[in-house]
Scaffold this active site. Structure first.
Site, PDB file in Angstrom:
ATOM      1  CG  ASP A  87       4.001   0.671   5.137  1.00 57.19           C
ATOM      2  OD1 ASP A  87       4.182   1.903   5.153  1.00 57.19           O
ATOM      3  OD2 ASP A  87       3.149   0.117   4.409  1.00 57.19           O
ATOM      4  CD  GLU A 150       2.300   4.498   0.572  1.00 54.54           C
ATOM      5  OE1 GLU A 150       1.820   5.016  -0.453  1.00 54.54           O
ATOM      6  OE2 GLU A 150       3.142   3.582   0.527  1.00 54.54           O
TER       7      GLU A 150
HETATM    8 ZN   LIG Z   1       6.349   4.999  -0.444  1.00 53.86          ZN
END
Ligand SMILES: [Zn+2]
Length: 390
Positions: A87, A150
């Site tokens: 992401d 994340e």
């Molecule tokens: Zn990162």
């Protein structure tokens, strides 16, 4: 089992740039969490290279993660887990970009686009090192994990590590090939203050939450001074910054509710439960003035730390110095990463290390250097050679 040859990278800067450009060209922004297309691309490319890659539909069915493994699995040799996240943060106002945020433009030795440094360059390095390990053969195992979520503290890496037994981890966040053994923690707090509204011509009939918060800033300031005395040699001091304030309904109405957001950065030896208590106690003066206060921690990234001279840190530091002349001084990351899932949750010693350029993270016109990417692959190959072959 075949006898492995030395793991060495044969990737050219051109090929590395093209792979990174391909990765950047997938809009995998999170929120909302659009990693699926790039996850399929990564798995597909690894398959093309003859590496068996799995799409893991956990923790979310529609946002698969990628796990790929190479090596003979000899328990005498070690298992290295490389970790990337797929992401990227949203690009913000695309008008401000001079390059298409999802164009993956290659210019000289740079690739431009959202995620180039944070951290699709790290993902590319992991993929190319895995290919080299696959081609050379290793006695132990090298596992590449590409996680979702994340950037929003979702249990991507955490979920993947529940099913992985590893000896060392490398979290491929941007460090310009410097080894970080510690990452700072982060907690966000929403402080909701409720007072009483009244017509602004008769403010004495109300209890103005903005007045209360302006007075509160003095307490906040002294709290910040107090925690600034807590210091870690590699990541600096504890921090607490007000970052958002929402209040008021109309120009002529005394506001009866406000939400103040605090961003609290903490050190590995600080406990989140203790910080909860500190923030709650910080609000006592507001309560004493008759305001209703509730405090909620809305997001948490734990801090994490391993010994500066842990084996994984020593090995990668040595090769980073040899291959790319990188400084071998102990170093830490002031931001928080999935290193915490390795160290705190899975009990796998892990460093933060990658080819991206950290100050480029989350910026307009983000770019990454492809020379560092090529060096990064070579450093990973040598590390695999040291750790995963008998
Ligand atoms: Zn990162």
């Amino acid at each position: 089992m075949s006898t492995p040859t030395n793991v060495r990278s044969d990737v050219t800067q051109e090929e590395a740039a093209e792979l990174l450009s391909d990765l950047v060209s997938f809009d995998s922004q999170n929120p909302p969490g659009r990693e699926a297309a790039v996850a399929k691309f990564v798995a597909g490319r690894l398959d093309e290279w003859g590496i068996d890659a799995q799409l893991v539909p956990r923790p979310y069915e529609d946002r698969p993660q990628v796990v790929a493994e190479v090596g003979d699995g000899d328990p005498e040799a070690g298992t290295l887990v490389l970790n990337g996240h797929l992401d990227v943060v949203p690009p913000g106002d695309a008008e401000q970009w001079t390059h298409d945020p999802f164009g993956g433009t290659i210019e000289g030795d740079r690739v431009y686009g959202r995620g180039a440094s944070d951290m699709k360059g790290g993902v590319a390095a992991g993929m190319l090192a895995l290919r080299a390990a696959h081609e050379a053969g290793v006695d132990g195992r090298v596992i590449l994990t590409c996680a979702i979520g994340e950037e929003t503290a979702e249990p991507g890496t955490k979920t993947l590590l529940e099913e992985i037994d590893g000896d060392w981890g490398i979290v491929l966040e941007p460090t310009e090939l410097m080894v970080d053994t510690v990452g700072k923690g982060l907690a966000w707090y929403e402080i909701e203050v409720r007072g009483t509204s009244s017509h602004a011509s008769q403010p004495h009939l109300g209890a103005n939450v903005l007045d209360a918060l302006f007075a509160f800033s003095e307490h906040l300031q002294s709290y910040r001074e107090r925690i600034s005395e807590r210091e870690h040699p590699l990541v600096g001091t504890s921090l607490c910054s007000p970052t958002m304030l929402e209040a008021g309904t109309k120009e002529n109405v005394i506001p009866d509710s406000a939400t103040l957001t605090l961003d609290r950065r903490f050190l590995p030896d600080e406990d989140v439960a203790d910080i909860d208590d500190e923030i709650d106690a910080l609000c006592d003066p507001l309560r004493a003035d008759g305001f209703d206060v509730s405090v909620e921690r809305t997001r948490t990234y734990e801090a994490a730390e391993i010994d500066v001279d842990d084996e994984i840190a020593e090995v990668v530091r040595e090769h980073s110095a040899d291959v790319a002349g990188v400084d071998t001084a102990p170093h830490g990351k002031v931001a928080s990463t999935d290193q915490r899932n390795f160290v705190n949750d899975a009990n796998i010693p892990a460093i933060i290390w990658g080819p991206g350029t950290s100050p480029q993270s989350h910026t307009v016109d983000e770019w990454a250097r492809t020379d560092l990417l090529v060096d990064g692959v070579e450093i990973l190959c040598r590390t695999i050679d040291d750790l995963c072959t008998n």
